[in-house]
Design an enzyme around this catalytic site. Structure first.
Site, PDB file in Angstrom:
ATOM      1  CG  ASP A 170       1.706   1.091  -0.393  1.00 31.56           C
ATOM      2  OD1 ASP A 170       2.923   1.232  -0.551  1.00 31.56           O
ATOM      3  OD2 ASP A 170       1.006   0.310  -1.058  1.00 31.56           O
ATOM      4  CG  ASP A 213      -1.104   1.671  -3.309  1.00 29.51           C
ATOM      5  OD1 ASP A 213      -0.937   0.435  -3.391  1.00 29.51           O
ATOM      6  OD2 ASP A 213      -0.540   2.486  -4.073  1.00 29.51           O
ATOM      7  CB  SER A 214      -3.846  -3.452  -2.663  1.00 31.30           C
ATOM      8  OG  SER A 214      -3.450  -3.743  -1.343  1.00 31.30           O
ATOM      9  CE  LYS A 268       4.013  -1.674  -0.619  1.00 29.26           C
ATOM     10  NZ  LYS A 268       3.927  -1.112  -1.982  1.00 29.26           N
ATOM     11  CD  GLU A 309       2.895  -6.332  -7.190  1.00 24.19           C
ATOM     12  OE1 GLU A 309       3.161  -5.352  -6.461  1.00 24.19           O
ATOM     13  OE2 GLU A 309       1.733  -6.572  -7.582  1.00 24.19           O
ATOM     14  CD  GLU A 339       3.735   0.925  -6.366  1.00 22.71           C
ATOM     15  OE1 GLU A 339       3.894   1.373  -7.526  1.00 22.71           O
ATOM     16  OE2 GLU A 339       2.679   0.412  -5.977  1.00 22.71           O
TER      17      GLU A 339
HETATM   18  O1  KIV Z   1      -0.562  -2.313  -2.123  1.00 20.69           O
HETATM   19  C1  KIV Z   1      -0.252  -3.490  -1.913  1.00 20.69           C
HETATM   20  O2  KIV Z   1      -1.032  -4.296  -1.387  1.00 20.69           O
HETATM   21  C2  KIV Z   1       1.082  -3.915  -2.308  1.00 20.69           C
HETATM   22  C3  KIV Z   1       1.361  -5.383  -2.243  1.00 20.69           C
HETATM   23  C4  KIV Z   1       0.840  -6.019  -3.474  1.00 20.69           C
HETATM   24  C5  KIV Z   1       2.793  -5.663  -2.062  1.00 20.69           C
HETATM   25  O3  KIV Z   1       1.866  -3.141  -2.719  1.00 20.69           O
END
Ligand code: KIV
Length: 258
Positions: free
Chosen positions: A82, A43-44, A112, A181, A114
């Site tokens: 994500d 989600d970056s 993924k 992280e 969090e």
């Molecule tokens: O969203 C993302 O890119 C991440 C990485 C920093 C692991 O969660």
């Protein structure tokens, strides 16, 4: 041969796992040709591609769009999508539906989420439903406003214990790997040793079972803040600006088209 979640788990102890983010088919193809093991559609995407200040505004629809683009590159690397902010914390049926859409419609091979031990019961329901889950502990960017900014984790004894408990709880409920992280390097090393699944670090030192970096950071294509732990392997931002500047001059001066 395509890389599966099992391949990632089995790499622990064999060699370091190489992971990177990508948000479109072009970069996914380049990363895959370079031999990375895992591509995370993080989600970056919100901060690196979409101009948001945090990852919080990123929606499921955005994740579907970018995950589908990455999957269309048909990488050998494992494609992980994500779960965006809040989706993991609402109704379980909605979360399950989000995971299914990311896998069925967009082509993700795993998702993924969090969160530490508090997320373990939810993640257990997902893994039991056949959803492969990559966990994410330490700094959780989706909690940016609650944290009041980004910082290192695991410096106090209490945090060290909490991080280890988080990782073990997530392994217990079937996560195939854990991202860690901004965790103190020695603490990350101790967690990697305690786990049977791989611990993939970002800003967490050299003792993890693998590393992940945000593509824009390592390529030098990040207009904003670049974390101090990042190694920039290229300065594409400068090259892109120079190319646009040369094109601008050529058009203005009648040199292009010739
Ligand atoms: O969203 C993302 O890119 C991440 C990485 C920093 C692991 O969660």
């Amino acid at each position: 041969m395509r890389i599966s979640t099992q391949t990632i788990s089995l790499l622990k102890g064999e060699r370091a796992i190489v992971a990177v983010t990508a948000y479109d088919a072009i970069v996914a193809r380049y990363a895959d040709q370079a031999g990375v093991d895992l591509i995370l559609v993080g989600d970056s995407v919100g901060t690196t591609q979409l101009g948001f200040e945090t990852t919080i505004p990123v929606t499921l629809e955005m994740m579907l769009h970018h995950t589908a683009a990455v999957a269309r590159a048909q990488p050998k690397a494992l494609v992980v999508a994500d779960i965006p902010f809040a989706v993991a914390h609402g109704d379980f049926a909605e979360l399950l539906s989000a995971c299914c859409r990311l896998m069925q419609e967009a082509g993700a091979e795993a998702i993924k989420i969090e969160g530490g031990a508090a997320m373990a019961p939810t993640i257990e329901r997902l893994t039991r439903a056949g959803i492969p889950v990559l966990a994410h502990i330490g700094l959780l960017p989706q909690q940016f406003h609650q944290l009041g900014g980004y910082r290192k984790f695991g410096r106090s004894e209490a945090e060290k214990v909490m991080l280890l408990d988080d990782a073990l709880a997530l392994e217990q409920v079937g996560c195939f790997a854990v991202i860690c992280e901004m965790v103190d390097g020695a603490v990350a090393g101790a967690i990697a040793q305690a786990l049977t699944v791989p611990l993939i670090g970002i800003g967490s030192g050299p003792h993890c079972d693998g590393q992940i970096l945000v593509a824009n950071d390592l390529l030098g294509m990040n207009a904003g803040y670049v974390p101090s732990f990042v190694k920039q392997y290229a300065q594409l931002g400068e090259q892109v600006t120079a190319a646009f500047a040369e094109y601008t001059q050529d058009v203005k001066n009648g040199k292009f088209p010739s």
